[in-house]
Design an enzyme around this catalytic site. Sequence first.
Site, PDB file in Angstrom:
ATOM      1  N   ASN A  67      30.678  19.354  17.428  1.00 13.08           N
ATOM      2  CA  ASN A  67      29.335  19.058  17.925  1.00 13.08           C
ATOM      3  C   ASN A  67      29.055  19.865  19.185  1.00 13.08           C
ATOM      4  O   ASN A  67      29.955  20.173  19.968  1.00 13.08           O
ATOM      5  CB  ASN A  67      29.160  17.558  18.191  1.00 13.08           C
ATOM      6  CG  ASN A  67      29.451  17.166  19.621  1.00 13.08           C
ATOM      7  OD1 ASN A  67      28.596  17.271  20.491  1.00 13.08           O
ATOM      8  ND2 ASN A  67      30.688  16.730  19.875  1.00 13.08           N
ATOM      9  N   GLY A  73      25.052  18.676  23.573  1.00 17.20           N
ATOM     10  CA  GLY A  73      24.602  19.156  24.875  1.00 17.20           C
ATOM     11  C   GLY A  73      24.061  18.082  25.802  1.00 17.20           C
ATOM     12  O   GLY A  73      23.155  18.343  26.598  1.00 17.20           O
ATOM     13  N   LEU A  74      24.615  16.883  25.702  1.00 12.48           N
ATOM     14  CA  LEU A  74      24.274  15.799  26.640  1.00 12.48           C
ATOM     15  C   LEU A  74      22.785  15.470  26.669  1.00 12.48           C
ATOM     16  O   LEU A  74      22.208  15.238  27.739  1.00 12.48           O
ATOM     17  CB  LEU A  74      24.753  16.153  28.060  1.00 12.48           C
ATOM     18  CG  LEU A  74      26.256  16.359  28.212  1.00 12.48           C
ATOM     19  CD1 LEU A  74      26.588  16.954  29.574  1.00 12.48           C
ATOM     20  CD2 LEU A  74      26.997  15.042  28.017  1.00 12.48           C
ATOM     21  N   ASN A 111      32.555  12.687  33.106  1.00 11.93           N
ATOM     22  CA  ASN A 111      32.808  13.745  32.129  1.00 11.93           C
ATOM     23  C   ASN A 111      32.931  15.069  32.874  1.00 11.93           C
ATOM     24  O   ASN A 111      31.923  15.707  33.176  1.00 11.93           O
ATOM     25  CB  ASN A 111      31.669  13.794  31.115  1.00 11.93           C
ATOM     26  CG  ASN A 111      31.821  14.960  30.153  1.00 11.93           C
ATOM     27  OD1 ASN A 111      32.859  15.613  30.105  1.00 11.93           O
ATOM     28  ND2 ASN A 111      30.783  15.233  29.386  1.00 11.93           N
ATOM     29  N   CYS A 164      31.993  19.252  31.781  1.00 14.63           N
ATOM     30  CA  CYS A 164      30.687  19.906  31.888  1.00 14.63           C
ATOM     31  C   CYS A 164      30.820  21.271  32.557  1.00 14.63           C
ATOM     32  O   CYS A 164      31.686  21.469  33.406  1.00 14.63           O
ATOM     33  CB  CYS A 164      29.741  19.054  32.722  1.00 14.63           C
ATOM     34  SG  CYS A 164      29.426  17.466  31.998  1.00 14.63           S
ATOM     35  N   LYS A 174      37.363  11.403  32.721  1.00 14.66           N
ATOM     36  CA  LYS A 174      37.654  11.861  31.362  1.00 14.66           C
ATOM     37  C   LYS A 174      38.135  13.310  31.395  1.00 14.66           C
ATOM     38  O   LYS A 174      37.401  14.204  31.818  1.00 14.66           O
ATOM     39  CB  LYS A 174      36.416  11.721  30.478  1.00 14.66           C
ATOM     40  CG  LYS A 174      36.672  11.956  28.992  1.00 14.66           C
ATOM     41  CD  LYS A 174      35.442  11.592  28.181  1.00 14.66           C
ATOM     42  CE  LYS A 174      35.702  11.609  26.692  1.00 14.66           C
ATOM     43  NZ  LYS A 174      34.492  11.197  25.923  1.00 14.66           N
ATOM     44  N   ILE A 217      41.742  12.316  25.142  1.00 10.87           N
ATOM     45  CA  ILE A 217      41.184  13.615  25.501  1.00 10.87           C
ATOM     46  C   ILE A 217      39.691  13.684  25.155  1.00 10.87           C
ATOM     47  O   ILE A 217      39.231  12.976  24.254  1.00 10.87           O
ATOM     48  CB  ILE A 217      41.921  14.755  24.777  1.00 10.87           C
ATOM     49  CG1 ILE A 217      41.833  14.596  23.268  1.00 10.87           C
ATOM     50  CG2 ILE A 217      43.365  14.865  25.224  1.00 10.87           C
ATOM     51  CD1 ILE A 217      42.361  15.771  22.441  1.00 10.87           C
ATOM     52  N   GLY A 230      37.755  13.881  15.836  1.00 13.20           N
ATOM     53  CA  GLY A 230      38.160  13.320  14.555  1.00 13.20           C
ATOM     54  C   GLY A 230      39.666  13.390  14.361  1.00 13.20           C
ATOM     55  O   GLY A 230      40.405  13.827  15.245  1.00 13.20           O
ATOM     56  N   GLY A 247      35.814   7.040  18.732  1.00 14.62           N
ATOM     57  CA  GLY A 247      34.619   7.868  18.736  1.00 14.62           C
ATOM     58  C   GLY A 247      34.110   8.220  17.355  1.00 14.62           C
ATOM     59  O   GLY A 247      33.344   7.479  16.744  1.00 14.62           O
TER      60      GLY A 247
END
Length: 303
Positions: free
Chosen positions: A69, A72-73, A127, A130, A165, A191, A217, A265
Site C-alpha cells: 500500500n 499516504g496517510l 509513526n 514518515c 512505531k 514492525i 501481511g 493489521g
Amino acid sequence: MSDLSVRIHTLQLKNPVMTASGTFGYGPEFADFIPLDGLGGIIVKGTTLHPREGNDYPRMVETASGMLNCVGLQNKGVDYFCEHIYPEIKDIDTNIIVNVSGSSPDDYAECAARVDALEKVPAIELNISCPNVKQGGMAFGVTCEGAASVVKAVRKRYHKTLIVKLSPNVTNIAEIARAVEAEGADSVSLINTLMGMAIDIEKRRPKLSIGTGGLSGPAVKPVALRMVWQVAKAVKIPVIGLGGIMTATDAIEFLMAGATAIEIGTANFIDPAVTIKVRDGIDEWLDRHGCKSVQEIIGVLED
C-alpha cells in the site's frame, strides 16, 4: 478463563490484542462485526497536523501472501479528529490510541500536544516511518538521530503513554529502539511495513502510483518476529509486536519472542472478526497448557 491483562507503561489492557493503525479505521467501522470493548486497544488511522489527500490511485496491490500500500496517510488533520471523530469514539470501553505522523519534529510535537488534551486518549503511537522533508525524504526512523529527534520533541509536549512505531527498513533495529528509549519512549511497536514494489509487465510500469509501497501481511511475519525478539532483548520498555499476525498461533509466537502485546493489521481486511478470534484463541491455548495468566508466556523463548 486465563488472565489476559497486560500493562504498557501506565496503559492497562484487558488483553494483549490491539488493532494496527490504518487497518481498522477509527473503530466504529467494525462495530457490526465485533464488540469493540472486547479489544485491548484500538489504534486509529494515522493523524497529521494538517489534512492530507494521500497519494494518487492505484495505491493498494495484492501480492503473494500479502499486500502493498501507498495510501499516504490520507486524513483530515488533527483538529478535525478532535472535533468530529473523538466525540464519536471516546466512550468505547477500551484504550483509544492515536497514531501520530508528521514531516518534521515540530509537526509531530504540535500534533501530539493537541491529542494530549483529549481526556480519553491515554496514549499515542508515533509513526517515525514518515519522510523527513528537510532530509530529502528519508524516513525519520531509519537513523538513530532522526528517530531520537522526533521522540525528544514530542516528549517535551506529550505527557501520557508514548509508543514509538519502528521501521524495519534499517540495518540494526535494536539500535533505533535503544535511541528512542533513551529519549523517553514508554514502549516501542514493530514492525511497520517493509518497502516493496510490484510491476505490471504489460504496461511496463509499477502497479502503485508512486512506484513503491509498504508490504504487509503473512509474508512479513518471519522478519517481524525476528526483529521483535531482537528488540525485546535490547530495551527495558515494553515491546508491542505486529507484522503478519493472522491467527492466535502467530500472536503467541510474538508473545513468546518478548512482545507484551500485539497488533493485528492486514488480517482485518480478510476477516473483520479476526481480532476477537485471536483473543479467544490465546485464551484457549493458555487454558489447554495450564497457564493462569498470559504473563507466563511473555518472553519465554530460549536463545
